[in-house]
Design an enzyme around this catalytic site. Structure first.
Site, short mmCIF file in Angstrom:
data_model
loop_
_atom_site.label_atom_id
_atom_site.label_comp_id
_atom_site.label_asym_id
_atom_site.label_seq_id
_atom_site.Cartn_x
_atom_site.Cartn_y
_atom_site.Cartn_z
N TRP A 555 0.92 -1.34 0.06
CA TRP A 555 -0.07 0.09 -0.08
C TRP A 555 0.81 1.30 0.02
O TRP A 555 0.37 2.44 -0.31
CB TRP A 555 -1.14 0.21 1.13
CG TRP A 555 -0.34 0.41 2.52
CD1 TRP A 555 0.93 -0.20 3.00
CD2 TRP A 555 -1.09 1.05 3.43
NE1 TRP A 555 0.87 0.15 4.38
CE2 TRP A 555 -0.02 1.32 4.73
CE3 TRP A 555 -2.18 1.81 3.67
CZ2 TRP A 555 -0.47 1.72 6.06
CZ3 TRP A 555 -2.64 2.46 4.73
CH2 TRP A 555 -1.58 2.56 6.18
N ASP A 556 2.16 1.03 0.51
CA ASP A 556 3.15 2.12 0.21
C ASP A 556 2.94 2.89 -1.19
O ASP A 556 2.99 4.15 -1.12
CB ASP A 556 4.57 1.71 0.33
CG ASP A 556 4.99 0.63 1.46
OD1 ASP A 556 3.79 0.25 2.03
OD2 ASP A 556 5.98 1.10 2.12
N GLU A 694 -0.05 -3.24 12.79
CA GLU A 694 0.23 -4.79 12.79
C GLU A 694 0.50 -5.35 13.91
O GLU A 694 0.92 -6.30 13.90
CB GLU A 694 1.08 -4.63 11.60
CG GLU A 694 0.60 -4.79 10.03
CD GLU A 694 1.58 -3.86 9.21
OE1 GLU A 694 2.69 -3.56 9.50
OE2 GLU A 694 1.43 -3.92 7.88
N LYS A 789 1.50 0.67 16.36
CA LYS A 789 2.79 0.42 15.57
C LYS A 789 2.70 1.79 14.76
O LYS A 789 3.87 2.48 14.44
CB LYS A 789 2.60 -0.64 14.58
CG LYS A 789 3.86 -0.71 13.55
CD LYS A 789 3.67 -1.96 12.80
CE LYS A 789 5.10 -2.30 12.10
NZ LYS A 789 4.96 -3.59 11.23
N GLN A 790 1.32 2.07 14.21
CA GLN A 790 1.42 3.57 13.50
C GLN A 790 -0.09 4.06 13.31
O GLN A 790 -0.82 3.27 13.97
CB GLN A 790 2.02 3.25 12.10
CG GLN A 790 1.21 2.36 11.29
CD GLN A 790 1.71 1.89 9.91
OE1 GLN A 790 1.79 2.74 9.14
NE2 GLN A 790 1.76 0.63 9.57
#
Lengths: 947, 272
Positions: A555-556, A694, A789-790
């Site tokens: 998805w980056d 994740e 995580k983000q």
């Protein structure tokens, strides 16, 4: 005797100064007194030099007060290129280009009738005023945009040669002095009168004999020349400016001093004139007149004939330099110095081998291996050089010019190489071998999947190598033949021009933080270099800069990299979407295998679109763990749809919207409609997924996934021509989807049950952030705790700000940010954007700097394997969406800036709905250029619309 | 011929020290010689040397001084010495061993009295903290062992202070990171170095990983300082491990062969 020899002998008395001991890419020069002694002189030698210099790639710009007939009639040069000969004539009012077929007008300043009348009035009034003071003057000519007044209309001084300038000056000064005025006074009188006559910005000059009143002067020509050369990728650091009158004349600045515009400050300036009052300190005073100027041209020609390695502009703002070779950091440096053209990437290893070097040449989208072992194919390397027998490899400095994509090695043996942005897949190298040998690209360690065709030409110690890569052998051969026919110099000019064009449409100028500015340009350079704009572009997590992540597409690509390209170079964004379009069959098959409809794109995708996520990994803790992202991280489906919408919002590409774009939106919506399950509560749920965070897997009703799916369903439902029943189903499912939003607190629950997890605030627990919390706490403990995580929920506020309730950013930021470890390199840039939106500038800037320095400082320890393109894309988004607050919305650009005190302004080069736009955000507000954009201030934002 | 010098006292650890030295000698293609500093008699040392077929030299004087003096001989490439041999003290470095190890600028093999005895060192564990200077330490040993067949297992332990910032997609990130770590911190001219990573306290983890990986010896770079607060990893490894521990003094960073920076101070720096 050749022209070159002739010229060299005529001025060969003294060696040229050290600052001229180099190759220039452009020479801007005055005509009368610099290039020719007078208007009647034979210019045959000059003509021959000019034509051959242009033929060898040098650009020449004549700047003169006279008209084109005079200059072209005398010079008569008809260069065939690739270098160009510009004639900037009529004192800054006209520009011609000379070619094989004659001269062609490029630009002319057209005076309005009112301006013409004002000039006439100014000239007449000046003559009258001088006469009143006792000086008989006369209007001698009416030239384009100016009037010429003769201060000494005497037969003796009808046409004095340049060599008599001192005598002329004396005669004029005596004449004026008798009336009690100086030459400067005469100019001042003319200037004052011109203003009152209706010329608001009169350009008044004097060559001692005349005073000229005009609308333009040589400075306009110089500015045009600098801009035109910059448009072709030739900066002032590569330019030589020559004249003969820089020093003061009769108390007035010399006429050539107007060539020294601030934009040209980095150029080398020289005078060949007598300069009776001395030349300015920053101008090299050579004297010697046109003979010396011709000698300089001859010297430049000789440098090109023997193949001197071209220079870089040298501006440190645009140069990334690595001095020496540090075995520990070499591979990091090679990633940073990668040359790529969107199709082919070559790591910036030194030409000479060293044990610590890890070379790689990668062709976009060309893979080897199967399944999770699929990786980008390694192609044979084109850029290796062996030292001469018995001599050690020399020390070196590598400099990458971000402005032009040129990599130069400096040391005893210089070299210059590039990957051609104008001809993706073609590369060129010029190197001084001094007895060493260029190593032919070897099949050793290289994949058969990529073919390379090479042409090489050695002349003395200089070797020129041109190579072309393609999966198809014949295509590689054809490309290299075309490139060889063009030759190194033409390829180099194309490269400079292509990069200059890309930068003109994509630059971000940040006023107030030079270090951050450079880091931004570093990121934009690699974003542009990593994505092709034809066919399909498979953009792996590390682009073409290294082998890490095997070139797998995440998805980056869709969510982090694509927006920059959609907003600056739509063909590249379109090529990225084409990659998804061509993987639709695999995505449909993946959905079908799971018993679902539509298309399910792979979390990790490579050649054929099937999932290539590795099934397991041994973590840093030593544990072997199963990797479930390929199975569960399904937001990728919505991410692809989001990329389609992003592209369409910026471009309004109707054929794509009606064709493949529609298909992507519809097929992804179909997937979500079949993916949801009805719960006992009657609502729609998505069970068993992994969100952007994740650390937690699997989870039910991940807010990010569900809201993205809801948006996907509604966006597809708005597509014209969708079956009414299907549309109804989608809208019903969208309405039924739970999203975990709590109206009371304004906070989304990240997933069902998140609030029951251990309430651990990682900001208070960790010794630092960003930190890999899964290692710090262990994967199991992290999974049981409220540690992210983000950005997960907050990713909605970034990607889909209109899908979340107004005012919900702050409560979610307050709750989730302290609980986020930022253990993903994607996290800092997104948080920088959101913190900026919330007006929290200090943490926003801290996060922005982490994103900006991620690779430059190797903050992950894995930059050696390639650069983090998604972080670079995130950096651009933080600046554009976060700080500048720019969003395409309903055919307009909605601009709502958040500018920290440390910054003076942000200037963004964008392309919106097919038109280029330069948007400036500063303390005064928002402005847009060029003409054709309307900026309107609304109560809480600005609206920018095409007129 | 290069040789390993065995510091042989009258303790029961002597036999293990000789065995360790012989295994190291095989690895480094060196001979062995024992030296005993006469204090209270030399019967134990002599019989240990004779049993192993190792020549013994007896000297007089201050034990540590004489051992260092003997170790400084040009042909001596390493010195083997026992950790204190009494059960009560477990395996801390005895005062003599400590004095020798901190003074002699050569690798010192510290052999626990009741530890594992391997006739041949086939696998070595090299803990690395992830700095260039410490990573160069083992190079001298690998240069001496050029041509020998030995498995090298490098170990990096993340502790609270060195915890990485990012794990990204671990299925790719870990491999990329490990590859670069080996390139950067194992510049020993040998291929096939295997990297193990762990999270924890280094001193605790080393012995455990040596056991898990079946290593015969642990090679540890150190700064030769045993003052309070220093060399905690060395102390803890000595306490916890039953493996011979090769202490390699960390030398000043040296450039490798090939293309080098013109100015070491700015070598490989990205500007700015």
């Amino acid at each position: 005797m050749s022209t070159t020899e002739h010229a060299r002998r005529r001025g060969a008395d003294e060696p040229l100064p050290a600052s001229l001991d180099r190759r220039f890419e452009a020479i801007v020069f005055d005509w009368d007194g610099t290039a020719v002694p007078d208007r009647a002189a034979d210019a045959a030698d000059l003509r021959a030099l000019v034509e051959e210099l242009c033929g060898r790639g040098l650009d020449l710009v004549v700047i003169t007060g006279t008209h084109v007939g005079n200059v072209d009639g005398q010079l008569g040069a008809r260069p065939a290129g690739p270098g160009r000969l510009y004639l900037c004539v009529n004192r800054g009012s006209e520009v011609f280009v000379a070619g094989e077929d004659g001269v062609e007008l490029l630009d002319r300043r057209e005076a309005t009738p009112e301006e013409e009348a004002a000039l006439d009035a100014a000239a007449a009034a000046t003559v009258e005023e001088l006469g009143r003071r006792g000086v008989a003057a006369a209007i001698v000519s009416k030239r384009l945009n100016r009037r010429k007044i003769d201060l000494i209309p005497e037969p003796e001084w009808a046409d004095p040669p340049k060599a008599r300038i001192a005598e002329l000056l004396k005669a004029v000064q005596e004449r004026l002095g008798a009336a009690g005025i100086s030459l400067g006074d005469a100019v001042e009188i003319a200037t004052t009168i011109a203003r009152s006559a209706g010329v608001p910005d009169p350009r008044v000059t004097s060559d001692a004999k005349h005073v000229e009143v005009g609308l333009t002067d040589k400075a306009d020509a110089a500015r045009w020349a600098v801009a035109e050369l910059a448009r072709r990728g030739v900066g002032p650091g590569l330019t030589l400016v020559a004249g003969d009158e820089f020093g003061p004349l009769g108390g007035l600045p010399g006429s050539d001093s107007l060539l020294l515009v601030p934009e040209a400050a980095a150029a080398v300036a020289l005078t060949v004139g007598a300069e009776p009052s001395g030349a300015p300190a920053d101008v090299l005073a050579l004297g010697g007149g046109p003979e010396v100027f011709l000698r300089i041209l001859a010297d430049q020609l000789e440098r090109r004939r023997r193949g001197d390695v071209p220079e870089l502009d040298g501006s440190s703002d645009w140069t990334l330099a690595v001095e020496g070779l540090d075995p520990a950091l070499e591979r990091v440096h090679e990633s940073l110095l990668t040359l790529a053209d969107g199709r082919l990437g070559t790591r910036g290893a030194p030409l000479f081998d060293h044990p610590s070097v890890e070379r790689a040449v990668l062709l976009s989208g060309v893979y080897t291996g199967d399944g999770s072992r699929t990786e980008l194919a390694r192609a044979a390397d084109w850029s290796r050089l062996l030292p001469a027998p018995g001599s050690p490899a020399p020390p070196l400095t590598r400099r990458l010019d971000l402005a032009t994509g040129l990599l130069r090695e400096e040391g005893p043996r210089a070299s210059l190489r590039f990957s051609s942005l104008a001809r993706p897949g073609t590369v060129a190298l010029r190197a001084a071998t001094n007895g060493g040998a260029v190593v032919p690209p070897s099949r050793h360690d290289a994949s058969d999947a990529v073919n390379v065709a090479v042409r090489e030409r050695q002349a003395g110690p200089i070797v020129d190598r041109i190579a072309a890569y393609d999966v198809n052998e014949k295509a590689a051969q054809a490309a290299v033949e075309l490139a060889e026919a063009a030759g190194f110099e033409r390829l180099l000019r194309e490269q400079r021009h292509a990069w200059a064009s890309r930068w003109a449409g994509a630059d971000v100028v940040l006023e107030g933080d030079p270090a951050l500015q450079k880091a931004i340009r570093f990121a934009l350079f690699h974003l542009m270099a990593s994505v092709g704009d034809e066919g399909e572009a498979a953009v792996g997590a590390r682009g073409l800069t290294g082998p890490a992540y095997s070139g797998h597409v995440f998805w980056d690509s869709d969510v982090f990299v694509l927006p920059f390209l959609a907003a600056t170079h739509p063909p590249a964004a379109r090529a990225m979407l084409e990659y998804r379009v061509r993987r639709l069959p695999a995505a449909r098959e993946a959905a079908r295998e799971l018993g679902r409809a539509g298309a399910r794109f792979a979390w990790e995708s490579a050649a054929d679109g099937r999932d290539v996520t590795p099934p397991s990994v041994r973590l840093a803790t030593g544990e072997l763990v199963r990797i479930r992202t390929g199975e569960l991280e399904e937001h990728i489906v919505g991410d692809v749809a989001w990329a389609v919408a992003c592209y369409l919002d910026w471009t309004d590409d109707e054929p794509f919207a009606a064709g493949p774009g529609r298909e992507l939106l519809v097929e992804t919506a179909r997937y979500w409609a079949s993916r949801v399950r009805r719960g006992a509560d009657g609502r729609a749920h998505i069970y068993g997924v992994i969100g952007p965070d994740e650390y937690h897997e699997p989870v039910d009703d991940n807010a990010f996934t569900n809201v993205l799916a809801r948006w996907n369903l509604r966006r597809a439902a708005a597509v014209p021509g969708v079956d009414a029943a299907e549309r109804g189903t989608w809208l019903e499912v969208a309405d039924a989807l739970v999203d975990g939003y709590d109206r009371a607190s304004g906070i989304y629950e990240q997933f069902a049950g998140f609030s029951d997890l251990e309430p651990l605030v990682i900001a208070e627990v960790a010794p630092k952030r960003p930190i890999a919390a899964d290692l710090l706490l262990g994967a199991e403990r992290t999974a049981r705790a409220q540690v992210l995580k983000q950005a997960d929920v907050l990713m909605l506020h970034h990607l889909l700000p209109e899908e979340v309730p107004a005012g919900s950013l702050v409560p979610n930021l307050d709750f989730y940010e302290p609980r986020t470890a930022h253990g993903s390199s994607l996290s800092p840039a997104i948080h920088a954007a959101l913190l900026a939106r919330a007006g929290r500038y200090r943490p926003a800037l801290d996060a922005l700097r982490i994103a900006a320095r991620l690779d430059l400082d190797d903050l992950t320890g894995s930059t050696a394997g390639g650069l983090h393109l998604a972080t670079m894309g995130g950096l651009w988004q933080a600046l554009v969406h976060g700080f500048a607050g720019v969003r395409p919305r309903d055919g307009r650009l909605h601009v709502d800036p958040r500018l920290p005190r440390e910054w003076n302004a942000l200037e963004l080069s964008l392309r919106f709905r097919g038109r280029p736009l330069r948007l400036r955000v500063d303390r005064r507000g928002v402005s847009a250029s060029p003409d054709g954009w309307a900026v309107e201030e609304a109560p809480d934002h600005w609206e920018v619309t095409p007129r | 011929m290069k040789k390993i010098l065995i510091a042989l006292d009258n303790s029961p650890a002597g036999r293990a020290v000789v065995a360790g030295a012989q295994a190291l000698a095989l690895l480094l293609d060196a001979g062995v010689e024992a030296v005993h500093v006469h204090e209270d008699g030399d019967r134990t040392a002599r019989s240990t040397a004779e049993a192993a077929g190792v020549p013994l030299r007896t000297v007089s004087g201050t034990v540590a001084d004489r051992l260092v003096e003997a170790g400084e001989a040009g042909d001596v490439v390493a010195l083997a010495i026992g950790a204190r041999g009494t059960a009560a003290a477990r395996r801390p470095l005895g005062s003599t061993a400590a004095a020798v190890a901190t003074t002699l600028a050569k690798p010192v093999l510290v052999v626990p009295p009741d530890g594992l005895e391997a006739p041949v060192f086939r696998s070595v564990l090299v803990p690395l903290e992830g700095t260039v200077s410490s990573s160069l330490a083992p190079r001298s040993v690998f240069e001496l062992a050029a041509g020998a067949e030995i498995d090298v297992v490098a170990l990096h332990v993340y502790d609270q202070a060195s915890m990485p910032s990012f794990t990204d997609q671990p299925q790719h990130e870990q491999r990329a990171w490990e590859h670069e770590f080996v390139q950067r911190y194992c510049p020993w001219g040998i291929t096939g170095v295997r990297l193990e990573t762990r999270v924890g306290r280094t001193g605790e983890v080393i012995a455990q990983v040596a056991e898990e990986c079946g290593c015969d010896v642990i090679a540890l770079g150190w700064s030769q300082e045993l003052a309070a607060g220093r060399a905690a990893v060395v102390r803890e490894t000595l306490e916890r491990s039953s493996h011979p521990l090769l202490l390699v003094p960390v030398r000043r960073a040296e450039p490798t062969s090939g293309v080098e920076a013109t100015d070491a101070a700015t070598a490989g720096r990205v500007q700015p």
